[in-house]
Design an enzyme around this catalytic site. Sequence first.
Site, PDB file in Angstrom:
ATOM      1  N   ASP A   5      -6.888  -1.112   4.628  1.00 13.76           N
ATOM      2  CA  ASP A   5      -6.500  -2.139   3.762  1.00 13.76           C
ATOM      3  C   ASP A   5      -6.917  -3.683   4.411  1.00 13.76           C
ATOM      4  O   ASP A   5      -6.488  -4.764   3.892  1.00 13.76           O
ATOM      5  CB  ASP A   5      -5.012  -2.140   3.353  1.00 13.76           C
ATOM      6  CG  ASP A   5      -4.672  -1.206   2.993  1.00 13.76           C
ATOM      7  OD1 ASP A   5      -5.269  -0.803   1.851  1.00 13.76           O
ATOM      8  OD2 ASP A   5      -3.837  -0.388   3.598  1.00 13.76           O
ATOM      9  N   ASP A  16       0.790  -1.070   0.159  1.00  9.89           N
ATOM     10  CA  ASP A  16       0.080  -0.018   0.063  1.00  9.89           C
ATOM     11  C   ASP A  16       0.847   1.240  -0.084  1.00  9.89           C
ATOM     12  O   ASP A  16       2.049   1.218   0.530  1.00  9.89           O
ATOM     13  CB  ASP A  16      -0.853   0.084   1.064  1.00  9.89           C
ATOM     14  CG  ASP A  16      -1.705   1.205   1.169  1.00  9.89           C
ATOM     15  OD1 ASP A  16      -2.324   1.567   0.223  1.00  9.89           O
ATOM     16  OD2 ASP A  16      -1.701   1.839   2.426  1.00  9.89           O
ATOM     17  N   ASP A  28      -2.017  -0.783   6.106  1.00 14.27           N
ATOM     18  CA  ASP A  28      -1.929  -0.369   7.307  1.00 14.27           C
ATOM     19  C   ASP A  28      -2.970  -1.001   8.420  1.00 14.27           C
ATOM     20  O   ASP A  28      -2.931  -0.509   9.688  1.00 14.27           O
ATOM     21  CB  ASP A  28      -2.310   1.290   7.535  1.00 14.27           C
ATOM     22  CG  ASP A  28      -3.732   1.468   6.907  1.00 14.27           C
ATOM     23  OD1 ASP A  28      -4.351   0.517   6.779  1.00 14.27           O
ATOM     24  OD2 ASP A  28      -3.923   2.761   6.442  1.00 14.27           O
TER      25      ASP A  28
END
Length: 583
Positions: A461, A266, A457
Site C-alpha cells: 500500500d 486495507d 501494511d
Amino acid sequence: MPSTLKRLVKGRIGVGTLMTIAAVGAVLLGELGEAAMLAFLFSISEGLEEYSLARARRGLRALLSLVPAQAVVLRDGAERIVSPAELRVGDRMIVKPGERVATDGIIRSGRSALDVSAITGESVPIEAGTDDKVFAGSINGVGALEVEVTTPAEDNSLARIVRIVEAEQSRKGASQRLADRIARPLVPGIMIASTAIATVGSVLGEPSVWIHRALVVLVAASPCALAIAVPVTVVAAVGAASRFGVLIKGGAALEALGRVRGICLDKTGTLTRNRPVVLEVATTNGTPREHVLAVAAALEARSEHPLARAILAEARALGPKAAVDVEAVPGAGLTGRLDGRLIRLGRPGWLEPGPLDDELKKMQRAGASVVLVEDDGVLIGAIAVRDELRPEAGEVVSWLRSRGYHVAMLTGDNRATATALATEAGIDAVHAELRPEDKVRLVQQLGRERSTAMVGDGVNDAPALAGADVGIAMGAMGTDVAIETADVALMGDDLRHLSQVLHHARQVREIMLQNIGLSLTIIVVLVPLALLGVLGLAAVVFVHELAEVVVIANGVRAGRAHPLHSLLPPAAQGPGALATARI
C-alpha cells in the site's frame, strides 16, 4: 544572554533580542531591579524550556537503554561475552531465559515467548520459534534461543527508530508553522512600534516616561510563550507515542493526524491477521480432496502469495510434487505441468466454475477467497481460503465510528469476500477489486471530502500511504519500506494502537491550540495596559514568564499516554481481544 548576541551577529532577530534590549534600556533608565528581574525570569523560562525538551527527548532515547550491556555469542565453538557493538552479521547469539535480545536477528534454534511490550506495545508475550524474527530489546521468556544476527547494533530497529524520530522532529506541523508565521513579522514590528512610541512621546514631552513605556510595550508584545508553545508539545507527544509502540515522524505528521476525520483501512494484514487458512475444498466428479490440494500445491510450491502459504500448509502432509514450467498469468493465476499434464489454478472468471458455481458463491458469501483448480483441461475443484479478522478489529471500528470518524475498507480482493469481512467488522463503505493506482485515486478523492488517513501494511500500500493526508503503516517493526513511506508507523500488530494514537493526536492538537491561544491573548491584553502605563516593566515581565511556565507545563501534558483499556469498550479488554501475532 550570549546566545541572543550570537544570533544578532548573524542577523537573526528573535524574542531574546527584545528581552535584551528591554533589559539594557531598563539599566539606562536606572531601573536596575526591574532589569535584574527581567534577566532572572527570562533565564528561568529558558531553563524550563530546555529542561522540558531534554526530558521529553530522554523518553525517546530511553528506547536504546533496552539493549543489554553485553551479549553471549558462539565463536570458534565456544561461548563468548561481547558488547552489542562487537556483534557481526551472521553471528549466533545465545539468549537465555529472562535476557534481552541485543540486536535484530532470526531464531535458528529454540522456541519461547517474547515480551515486546516496551518496543511494539503488544500487551501479551509473542510466541516465536525457528525462522521467526526477533528485535533488539525483546525479553526472552522461558526457553533458550539461538539467534542469528541480521543487523549490526548501531543499525538495529531501536536505533533506526530513534534516528528517524529525531531527524523528523525538525519537520514542523501546521500549528508550529502558524506560531512561526506570527512570531517572524511580530518581532521587527514590535521593535518599530516601540521606537515610534519612544520618538513621538519624546517629541511631545516627558522623554523618560515614554521611553520607559516603549520598553514596557516592547516586552509586553514579545511572543515568548508563542515561540515555545508548540515545540515542547510536539517533542513530548512524539516521545509518549514511541513508548506505546507508535512511531510519529515529527510535528507535521502529528498535526495532520489530529485533523484526520476519515480512516481508510486495507484488508489484508490490517483488518485481518495475514495468516490465511484453507476453510473448505469442493470437488467435482468424485475427485478426492487430497488430489485437488496436491495439484494446487504443485503450482503454489514456489509462490510467495499468502494464499499459496495456506494451501501449502494444508497439503504438507500429502508430500506434493512441484510442477514444472510454472508460469504466472498476471491478475489471473498459474499454469504448469505435472507428470506431463497441463494444470492450472486461478481466480473465477479466468477459470469457469461450471458445476461448482453455487458452491463458489456460497464460499465467497462466507468471506473466503476462492481459487479454482484444473487438471488436464478438466475442472477438479475449488479451494476456499480465508484470512480471519483480527479479534480486536470490530471493537476498533466501533470506537472509530463512535468518535465521528468515517471508516472505509480498501482492498484488491473480490467484492463478495470484502463485503462479508467488512460486515463482520462493522464497516459500511467497501471499495473492492482495487489496483494500487485505484487505491491512490480513491484515497485522494476521499481526502477532498475530509482529512483522511490510509492504514496499510506499508509495502503493497506504499502508493496509497504516500497519497493520503496521513499514511499509517501497520505492523511496521523492522520494515524499512513501511517506516520510510508512512508518516506514522504502528510497530506492533495490535490494531487497537490505531485508536490510541488517534486519541493521542486529537488531545495533542487541542493542547497546541490552547497554547497558541493563551500566548496571543497575553500579548493582546498586555500591550494596551503597558502603553497606558497601567502595568510597569516588572509586572509585564512577571506575567510573561508565568505564561511561559503555564505553556510549558501544558505542553508537557502531551507526554502522557492513555492506556488502551481506557479507550475501548469492556469487550475489547479481555484476553481474547488481544492479537497474538507472531513476529
